[in-house]
Design an enzyme around this catalytic site. Structure first.
Site, short mmCIF file in Angstrom:
data_model
loop_
_atom_site.label_atom_id
_atom_site.label_comp_id
_atom_site.label_asym_id
_atom_site.label_seq_id
_atom_site.Cartn_x
_atom_site.Cartn_y
_atom_site.Cartn_z
N GLU A 11 0.86 -1.19 0.00
CA GLU A 11 0.00 0.00 0.00
C GLU A 11 0.89 1.24 0.00
OE1 GLU A 11 -3.56 0.90 2.80
OE2 GLU A 11 -2.00 2.32 3.39
N THR A 42 -4.00 4.73 -1.55
CA THR A 42 -5.04 5.25 -0.65
C THR A 42 -5.65 6.53 -1.23
OG1 THR A 42 -3.59 6.65 0.66
CG2 THR A 42 -3.79 4.35 1.36
N HIS A 72 -8.08 3.11 -3.85
CA HIS A 72 -9.01 3.19 -2.72
C HIS A 72 -10.04 4.29 -3.02
CE1 HIS A 72 -6.07 1.43 0.51
NE2 HIS A 72 -5.77 0.97 -0.69
N ARG A 102 -16.25 3.09 3.08
CA ARG A 102 -17.09 4.17 3.59
C ARG A 102 -16.22 5.39 3.87
NH1 ARG A 102 -19.27 4.29 9.65
NH2 ARG A 102 -17.10 4.94 9.89
N ASP A 104 -13.69 7.27 7.14
CA ASP A 104 -13.98 7.68 8.53
C ASP A 104 -14.84 8.92 8.55
OD1 ASP A 104 -12.68 5.72 10.03
OD2 ASP A 104 -10.73 6.67 9.69
N ALA A 118 -20.03 1.19 3.14
CA ALA A 118 -19.28 0.72 1.96
C ALA A 118 -20.18 -0.11 1.04
CB ALA A 118 -18.07 -0.09 2.41
N GLN A 170 -7.42 -4.39 8.24
CA GLN A 170 -6.73 -3.35 9.00
C GLN A 170 -5.47 -4.00 9.58
OE1 GLN A 170 -8.60 -2.19 12.75
NE2 GLN A 170 -8.22 -0.06 12.25
N GLN A 206 5.74 7.00 14.97
CA GLN A 206 4.76 6.17 14.23
C GLN A 206 4.01 5.29 15.22
OE1 GLN A 206 6.65 3.10 12.05
NE2 GLN A 206 4.82 2.49 10.91
P1 FAD Z 1 -18.14 -0.11 6.34
O1 FAD Z 1 -17.89 -1.44 5.76
O2 FAD Z 1 -19.27 0.69 5.80
O3 FAD Z 1 -18.30 -0.29 7.91
C1 FAD Z 1 -18.31 0.84 8.79
C2 FAD Z 1 -19.08 0.50 10.04
O4 FAD Z 1 -20.48 0.39 9.72
C3 FAD Z 1 -18.71 -0.85 10.67
O5 FAD Z 1 -18.82 -0.71 12.06
C4 FAD Z 1 -19.74 -1.81 10.12
O6 FAD Z 1 -19.96 -2.94 10.97
C5 FAD Z 1 -20.97 -0.92 10.04
N1 FAD Z 1 -21.88 -1.31 8.93
C6 FAD Z 1 -21.52 -1.68 7.69
N2 FAD Z 1 -22.62 -1.96 6.95
C7 FAD Z 1 -23.69 -1.76 7.78
C8 FAD Z 1 -25.11 -1.89 7.61
N3 FAD Z 1 -25.63 -2.28 6.44
N4 FAD Z 1 -25.90 -1.59 8.67
C9 FAD Z 1 -25.38 -1.20 9.86
N5 FAD Z 1 -24.04 -1.07 10.08
C10 FAD Z 1 -23.21 -1.34 9.04
N6 FAD Z 1 -9.88 5.43 4.81
C11 FAD Z 1 -9.68 6.45 3.94
O7 FAD Z 1 -10.20 7.55 4.15
N7 FAD Z 1 -8.90 6.30 2.84
C12 FAD Z 1 -8.30 5.12 2.53
O8 FAD Z 1 -7.59 5.02 1.52
C13 FAD Z 1 -8.49 4.01 3.42
N8 FAD Z 1 -7.94 2.81 3.17
C14 FAD Z 1 -8.22 1.74 4.01
C15 FAD Z 1 -7.69 0.48 3.70
C16 FAD Z 1 -7.94 -0.61 4.52
C17 FAD Z 1 -7.38 -1.97 4.17
C18 FAD Z 1 -8.73 -0.44 5.70
C19 FAD Z 1 -8.97 -1.62 6.62
C20 FAD Z 1 -9.26 0.81 6.02
C21 FAD Z 1 -9.01 1.91 5.18
N9 FAD Z 1 -9.54 3.17 5.45
C22 FAD Z 1 -9.31 4.22 4.58
C23 FAD Z 1 -10.27 3.42 6.69
C24 FAD Z 1 -11.79 3.20 6.53
O9 FAD Z 1 -12.32 4.14 5.62
C25 FAD Z 1 -12.43 3.36 7.92
O10 FAD Z 1 -12.02 2.32 8.77
C26 FAD Z 1 -13.94 3.54 7.95
O11 FAD Z 1 -14.30 3.91 9.27
C27 FAD Z 1 -14.74 2.29 7.61
O12 FAD Z 1 -14.72 2.02 6.29
P2 FAD Z 1 -15.35 0.65 5.72
O13 FAD Z 1 -15.34 0.75 4.27
O14 FAD Z 1 -14.71 -0.52 6.37
O15 FAD Z 1 -16.85 0.84 6.29
#
Ligand code: FAD
Length: 288
Positions: A11, A42, A72, A102, A104, A118, A170, A206
């Protein structure tokens, strides 16, 4: 006997546009020599224009370096129009793999209404560009917004069913937590490959930043001992942090992980060190 040959991928993040791309381009050229299975780029969740940052860098990696690239895409602050435009921009440069996120929620910044989770983004990409390969994020120790791991895995199942071909985790420092998560995913019917996100700890700042932002991540005793013992000894901290990551990777590969995704922090030396120490494992041919 092994079941599969795992992938090793990296990454990177686009630098702040004010800083320019020279450093990341040099690092990527060094990483190219390591023949990663793919590189993911990212995207900022609000701050920078995705076209000028993520899309541009993904284009370079995919087309100039000829390495399969994942862009991403965090969508909580984007409208459907903006996402459609970004998909079209990626399609134009031949980057057809998206890590659908999704993103943060930033305190005090009101999200857009189009993509709450997401899963909403995945459904939208499937509609707009069904030829795209979609990857999802997952959290071996639970997503911080989730009340418990069970509901998080239930939501992950919905996300995979919406159309993810694989998942990337993560970062984590306790492999046992990852294996436990993998088992629970299998029980929940999640059967896509899960790539383990590994971040070598290289310095104290870090580590402190991480501890602050990733409160839910378990730190095993031997990991904490490294941070404590080498608090004021940067060289030893770096050496021990790299050795710890190599140890994690050896364990993961011997337990048949689908892939290791290295959070390089744009540092080619880190990728080179890990590659040097482990590449024989990634090139290992399954015994028939
Ligand atoms: P989701 O899958 O939508 O989940 C978010 C929360 O909502 C979880 O608690 C889940 O259980 C809950 N949820 C999901 N679907 C539902 C539903 N249908 N009903 C109720 N609750 C639900 N962030 C960035 O800004 N830029 C990046 O480039 C980036 N890269 C990343 C790469 C990796 C490998 C990882 C693990 C994270 C990355 N992130 C990045 C961080 C990520 O955007 C955050 O962790 C964010 O808070 C959650 O994103 P998600 O897509 O996992 O969310």
């Amino acid at each position: 006997m092994s079941r599969q040959t795992p992938s090793l991928s990296f990454e990177v993040f686009p630098p702040n546009p004010a800083v320019g791309n020279d450093k990341i381009i040099a690092a990527l050229k060094d990483m190219q020599g390591l023949a990663p299975h793919f590189i993911s780029v990212t995207a900022s969740n609000n701050k920078f224009n995705i076209k000028e940052t993520t899309v541009r860098l993904a284009d370079y990696i995919q087309n100039d370096l000829e390495i399969p690239t994942i862009a991403h895409l965090p969508a909580i602050y984007l409208t459907k129009d903006k996402v459609a435009e970004t998909i079209a921009d990626l399609d134009k440069v031949g980057v057809q793999k998206i890590l659908a996120l999704r993103g943060d929620i930033i305190p005090g910044v009101e999200p857009q209404k189009d993509f709450r989770y997401a899963t909403d983004l995945i459904e939208f990409i499937k509609e707009q560009a069904p030829h795209f390969d979609i990857i999802g994020a997952c959290y071996p120790e639970g997503h911080p917004d989730s009340p418990n791991q069970i509901s998080d895995i239930q939501n992950l199942k919905k996300k995979v069913d919406a159309g993810c071909s694989s998942l990337v985790t993560q970062l984590f420092f306790d492999n046992e937590r990852f294996y436990d998560f993998q088992d629970k995913c299998t029980l929940a019917g999640i059967d896509v490959p899960i790539h383990a996100g590994i971040m070598p700890i290289l310095n104290r700042n870090q580590a402190l930043r991480l501890l602050k932002t990733c409160e839910n991540i378990h730190l095993p005793r031997k990991f904490k001992a490294i941070l404590d013992k080498y608090e004021n000894d940067p060289e030893s901290l770096r050496a021990a942090g790299l050795a710890y990551a190599v140890d994690q990777i050896v364990d993961l590969v011997t337990q048949d992980v689908a892939g290791v995704h290295l959070y390089t922090m744009n540092n080619a030396e880190t990728a080179q060190y890990i590659h040097q120490a482990t590449h024989a494992l990634f090139n290992h041919q399954p015994v028939k």
